[in-house]
Write an enzyme that holds these catalytic residues in place. Sequence first.
Site, PDB file in Angstrom:
ATOM      1  N   HIS A 213      51.771  34.447  39.754  1.00 16.56           N
ATOM      2  CA  HIS A 213      50.362  34.743  39.452  1.00 16.56           C
ATOM      3  C   HIS A 213      50.157  35.217  38.008  1.00 16.56           C
ATOM      4  O   HIS A 213      49.067  35.066  37.454  1.00 16.56           O
ATOM      5  CB  HIS A 213      49.825  35.801  40.424  1.00 16.56           C
ATOM      6  N   ASP A 217      47.298  33.812  35.662  1.00 17.24           N
ATOM      7  CA  ASP A 217      46.331  34.631  34.915  1.00 17.24           C
ATOM      8  C   ASP A 217      46.275  34.209  33.455  1.00 17.24           C
ATOM      9  O   ASP A 217      45.198  34.167  32.845  1.00 17.24           O
ATOM     10  CB  ASP A 217      46.702  36.114  35.010  1.00 17.24           C
ATOM     11  N   GLU A 243      39.612  29.910  40.218  1.00 25.39           N
ATOM     12  CA  GLU A 243      39.945  29.098  39.037  1.00 25.39           C
ATOM     13  C   GLU A 243      38.775  28.220  38.639  1.00 25.39           C
ATOM     14  O   GLU A 243      38.944  27.219  37.946  1.00 25.39           O
ATOM     15  CB  GLU A 243      41.185  28.230  39.311  1.00 25.39           C
TER      16      GLU A 243
END
Length: 323
Positions: A213, A217, A243
């Site tokens: 993750h 990010d 997203e």
Amino acid sequence: MEEKTSVPSELEELTLALIHSRAEVERLREREQLISGLLGSINAVLWVLDWPNRKMIYVSPAYERIFGRSAALLLADFNEWVNSIYPDDLEYAVGSLAEALEKGALEEREYRILRGEGELRWISDKCFVSHHTYNGTGPILVGIAEDITDKKQLEGELQNLAITDALTQSYNRRYFFECARREFDAARQAGMPLAFLLFDVDDFKRINDSHGHQVGDQVLQGIARCSSAALRRGDLFGRIGGEEFAVLLPHCDSALAGQIARRLQREIQRLALQVDGQQLRITVSMGLADLTPQDESLDALYSRADAAMYQAKRQGKNRVVSG
């Protein structure tokens, strides 16, 4: 035998009067020192202004700490205060004093000052008209001013938190659609062109599953940076889902909207993210919709852009589809 009453001599009376006078002077000095100490400890500027003559009669010691200027110069020349005000706020700051005279008081006014080496500070000022006069010239204004810069900065931070997405620093969903609806209503009323662009990251779940993750990010943050390079001033950009991003393009016909969408797509493709020694390629699928007379609400425009985006996915991703 009668006792004679003692009558104080004039010298004794004068001595007693002098003692009392000295005691009174000492009490006045102590009271003055107490008041001076209190005024010096208050972190606010107390001021008294002879308005007709534009002359500052009194200003407390906090003036030099807060304004960073000489109190002596201010007492000699009222323009010392005028010159300290940030130019954009000058008309309001001076004009509001006249308003206080008309109303009898002004509960609060806020303006900015330039302190020291061009440092910008926020001032909150309250004032009222005193019934006393100075040299019989007319109304006297009495006020108290304090530095509220820290409060203003906190308000700005809270406001920023309320309207931005914490990860990408772009507008959050709520604020994006709030602004977009205003732009939509204005475009319909004026008969001006408007376009809605919706896109999300291709294979984002695979990126998160394969690289974690944290890398995901970084991808979202990079896309937000790309928007700054590709979009025009006045375009709205926001992260409206995990997203998923949205762009509202005011005063933009279909041809120009297509150019901007493709420019943003190219900027995203240029993102250079190095993961485990390899370059991670990022693409997005975009849906574009132009305002038509049949679009009675922003939701209708959004729905067409959403349908076009999923059509881009079905056609192989990494493309712009108009709907």
